[in-house]
Design an enzyme around this catalytic site. Sequence first.
Site, short mmCIF file in Angstrom:
data_model
loop_
_atom_site.label_atom_id
_atom_site.label_comp_id
_atom_site.label_asym_id
_atom_site.label_seq_id
_atom_site.Cartn_x
_atom_site.Cartn_y
_atom_site.Cartn_z
N GLY A 1 0.66 -1.42 0.03
CA GLY A 1 -0.20 -0.03 0.19
C GLY A 1 0.47 1.57 -0.38
N LYS B 1 15.73 8.94 1.49
CA LYS B 1 15.68 8.21 2.51
C LYS B 1 14.55 7.51 3.17
CE LYS B 1 17.71 11.84 4.87
NZ LYS B 1 18.10 12.77 5.90
N GLU C 1 7.54 4.80 7.97
CA GLU C 1 7.55 4.45 9.42
C GLU C 1 7.36 6.05 10.79
OE1 GLU C 1 10.47 1.46 9.49
OE2 GLU C 1 9.33 0.45 11.08
MO1 MOS Z 1 7.93 -2.92 10.45
S1 MOS Z 1 7.20 -3.01 12.15
O1 MOS Z 1 9.07 -2.41 10.40
O2 MOS Z 1 6.77 -4.17 9.07
#
Ligand code: MOS
Length: 753
Positions: free
Chosen positions: A484, A708, A712
């Site tokens: 996704g 980069k 997350e």
């Molecule tokens: Mo993730 S926690 O690097 O899927």
Amino acid sequence: MVIETTSAAQIQDGLARPRLVVGSHPRMDGFERASGRAKFAGDWKVPGMLYARMLTSTVPHGRIRAIDSANAASMPGVKAIITCLDDNPVWSAGEREHQRRVFADRVRFIGDIIGAIAATSRAEASEAVKAVAVEYEELPAALTIEDSRREGAPKIWDEGNTIGPLASGFGDLQAAFAGADFTYSAEYSTSRVVPAPLEPAVSLAWWDDDKVTLVAATQSIHPLREGLAQDLGIPMENVRVVTLYKGGGFGGKTAPMVHDFAAVLLAKKAGRPVMVEYSRLEDFIGVHGRWATVQHLRGAVKKGGDGGAKLLAVEMKAECDLGAYTRAVKVSNFVQGTEWYYDCDAWKGEVLGVYTNTPATGSMRAPVGPHSCFATESFVDEVAHALGVNPLKFRLINAATLHHRQADFTSNHLKDCLLAGAAAISWGKRWRPPTGVPREGEKNLSGLGVAIASWPARIGRGEAVLRLRLDGTLEVKVGLVDIGTGSKTMMAMIAGRTLGVPVEKVEVVWGDTDASPYSVGESGSRTTGFTGTAVRAAASQLKDKILLLAAGRLPVTSSAVLTLRDGAVFTNDGRKVSFKDLLESSGLEAIEEKAATEPTLPDRTERHSFAAHFAQVEVDQETGAIQVVRYVAVHDSGEIVNRLTAESQVQGGVIMGLGMALSERILVDRDMGVTQNPSFLSYRIPNNGNVPKVEAIFVEHADPYGPKSLGEIPAVPVPAAIGNAVFNATGVRMRKLPLMPEDLLRAMDSSLA
Ligand code: MOS
């Protein structure tokens, strides 16, 4: 391909930034996903397939004495039963400190998986599971950190109930505190949250002789293949993993999962394909969430002559509720923090992981990020307030320039992020120190908050195979999944941009370990950095070959410039030759180039992405309800490959962080260990009604090692930014996540006393 030169620079003035040519392209598979044509793992149908249901523990702690499955075995449609009393493999990725088998004969939480049954229909499998009689030797359970650490507490693991304390640090803490003219301490706590992807766990497996094919709802086909082969003790070539579409992962579906093993083992036993599907409840309880934490911070500060203040040292002590198993990777200390974000002379961290008889925890989007950031960034905000320093100024003075005071960053534009966000939200004009509650004549109190974040942007192993065909199309083979994030589109853009081939003419081959080379998989924000680097390398090699061929066809002087554009080579004096002509005249069907890259960083160098987030909230004085009305997220992720999908990543991450800030928490009953809210009705993720518009701004400076990370980090600073905005609105500091209205009301009331 649409090429834009849009830049965050348009929003802020005064910040020098080179403009990079960034692309913006809708995701290649958007139509398939939106129209329902995309084939997710659960959509597969293969002849003769069986459906499986899991047999799970009904006690929080115990040993399995006996399992009577005779009745189940004789029920109609039942084709295979496996339980923990059968031989079953060790699940290496299931527990980081101990050996854990796929099916547990020593159960450690309600929902622990002890077996699985495959039948010709879902209903038959469910009925068969109910007909199994399990005899437990029940053991006393420890359901909270306190219970688990108590003298004489039940032993969840023979080796003890704790991991650690895991220590980290640098500098002379005592000296730093001795030299301080201000110290401060506070304690923060965060709740257990879960990934809750829209697509729950699904695995479909079948065997052809010695080779197993697994169609899995995984984030990472190659790591899953490697892990399965290793734990099953079979050659890697005998495992094929296919994942064409994945409906979100968020850390819950990396590496082999117990449902993957169950499908593979049942398919072997039944001699037929087997699909394991989790219900929503099973996905909530049976995957793994982010551990709950209690973090105590103590800091030392030196006041500056200019009304500023310098952070000298921070000490952190934390305890984490790991549940019965922890699937967090071993390098992680469960909590990190201040030393990632600020330049301190000294830092000391001490983290204790505590097992409890509750569902497992493990890596979830930015595994050690949001809870650590909530503590650090709330703490820093409190320190700034106590000293009467503007929280933005405090951050501008102290924000990290080095990693742990030792290593250089390959690039670091954290302070630019702060400045850009401050400009976008008009911090200078609109920020006021908090005045407290209640305020007459106002229903809603408005406040601004800021928080920063830092997250690794690693580089590492990637592979790609590119093939330029006679018809002008470019095939890009990469072993990714695209959960996704838009990674397929990014790979097409990287290859296309290097070779001057429009994205529409790039065909990405993905999601099948037999059809594509190794990719790290979509975890750790690594795909663009790892696999993208290989795609770029293969594309450059291909470009060199094309230029060589072109040199024969377009005689040029040494000063000539050749460019690749729209599937052709152009000279700067107006001549051109198409790739098609080049291949044809050379008698080639196609040109293929492979690249396997594994870049490394020099010593004492770290590579991180950075962010500064700004939240504006309104707090209802009567109800304590918190509404985020504006959210500005500024990111330094280096060069942005695809602006459109990058913005989506930021928005998605912020929404996830918003849930952690305001409503999400897994509740486990303290007497029985039953998870109380394993559904979207009672575990509240944000929805359209409470999600503000998220403005994503990119501070675009190229990093020497390429783009980069971005997957997350957008989730990391959100709870802190919102908590700080709530403080700014009310003068009340909330130190516990989620920020519940009833807690805020109570805190506002007691602030009057
Ligand atoms: Mo993730 S926690 O690097 O899927």
